[in-house]
Design a protein around this motif. Sequence first.
Motif, mmCIF file in Angstrom:
data_model
loop_
_atom_site.group_PDB
_atom_site.id
_atom_site.type_symbol
_atom_site.label_atom_id
_atom_site.label_comp_id
_atom_site.label_asym_id
_atom_site.label_seq_id
_atom_site.Cartn_x
_atom_site.Cartn_y
_atom_site.Cartn_z
ATOM 1 N N SER A 159 93.801 -37.389 -13.274
ATOM 2 C CA SER A 159 94.052 -36.685 -14.531
ATOM 3 C C SER A 159 93.576 -37.469 -15.750
ATOM 4 O O SER A 159 93.706 -36.993 -16.871
ATOM 5 C CB SER A 159 95.546 -36.376 -14.666
ATOM 6 O OG SER A 159 96.302 -37.570 -14.730
ATOM 7 N N SER A 317 99.236 -35.237 -16.785
ATOM 8 C CA SER A 317 97.900 -35.089 -17.357
ATOM 9 C C SER A 317 97.718 -36.059 -18.494
ATOM 10 O O SER A 317 98.592 -36.242 -19.329
ATOM 11 C CB SER A 317 97.669 -33.667 -17.862
ATOM 12 O OG SER A 317 96.467 -33.595 -18.587
ATOM 13 N N GLN A 319 95.388 -35.747 -20.699
ATOM 14 C CA GLN A 319 94.661 -35.068 -21.775
ATOM 15 C C GLN A 319 95.494 -34.955 -23.032
ATOM 16 O O GLN A 319 96.702 -34.843 -22.956
ATOM 17 C CB GLN A 319 94.231 -33.690 -21.296
ATOM 18 C CG GLN A 319 93.370 -33.757 -20.033
ATOM 19 C CD GLN A 319 92.139 -34.603 -20.181
ATOM 20 O OE1 GLN A 319 91.448 -34.494 -21.203
ATOM 21 N NE2 GLN A 319 91.843 -35.452 -19.221
#
Length: 319
Positions: A159, A317, A319
């Motif tokens: 991720s 994640s 992000q």
Amino acid sequence: MKRVHVVAAVIEGDVDRRQHQILLARRPDHLHQGGKWEFPGGKVEPGESVLPALQRELKEELNLEVTRAEPLIKISHDYPDKKVLLDVWKVTQFHGPPQGLEGQEIRWVCKSQLGDYEFPAANVPIVTAAQLPRRYVISPEVGTSLSAYLDQLKATVASGAELIQLRAKTATQSQWEAIQRCVRELKSRYRVEVLVNSDIAGVDANEFDGIHLTSRDLQAMQRRPEGVRWLSASCHSAEQIACAERLGVDFVTLSPVFATSSHPGAACLGKDDFAKLVCDAKVPVYALGGLKAGHLDWCLEAGAQGVAAITGLWAKSMQ
């Protein structure tokens, strides 16, 4: 001697389309620290704010228009003939190809090659900060299922995690052998660096990219281990940060910022004390303790390198 306030930029670009590179400039030979490489920038004028100063300097020196930048690190350094405060920002978006408008040599350099260049002494922590990500993931214990742990490790790296500390202190020798095999596989596929906690016995640290020292091991160690790419340490006070700096660690975690379930009742630094300790530090600092990825903006405003966490980042994640 008056301290000179200087703004500098770690400018990132996708020059080779494979990994971010950093733009360096070579100081003219006749200037202070002449002939060495540096991160572009210049003096902050009296009454001028830092970001406008950065934008002005990069326009004047490189013909770049900065459209996105964020604080990276502040470093106070005393040379024999000069005192400087380096106010360093990370520039990730800009317009225009860079040009050495003042006749200076400029060069795009891969992050991994920054250590091959000679910088002024004040720039050394900046070189480190430029190579470190904003998130430092710390693993939990293995628990009852090794396969589930390895699946979480793989998911964390897949991720986007770039820097991980393995802190599975209760893992058995056979479990660690499986973890090391998994790390080798992940490093062959992803750009990730993995440190091992110093409190884990029987594990060959040479299998990893570095060592993270507990605060106890930090205070007991007399010199930096040879051949270690990354050496980090757990700190809880100004005294421990100073100890880490004397040892030559690359970065530290500072905790606990907020209350955590793992250390109930422990005294917390809070935002103000954390920010003050970061301001005085001469190495990159990750905030740790009761933090999640959503705290990143606050950490950057406080001058930290970023966020370190277990439950807030593990198998999440990036992000």
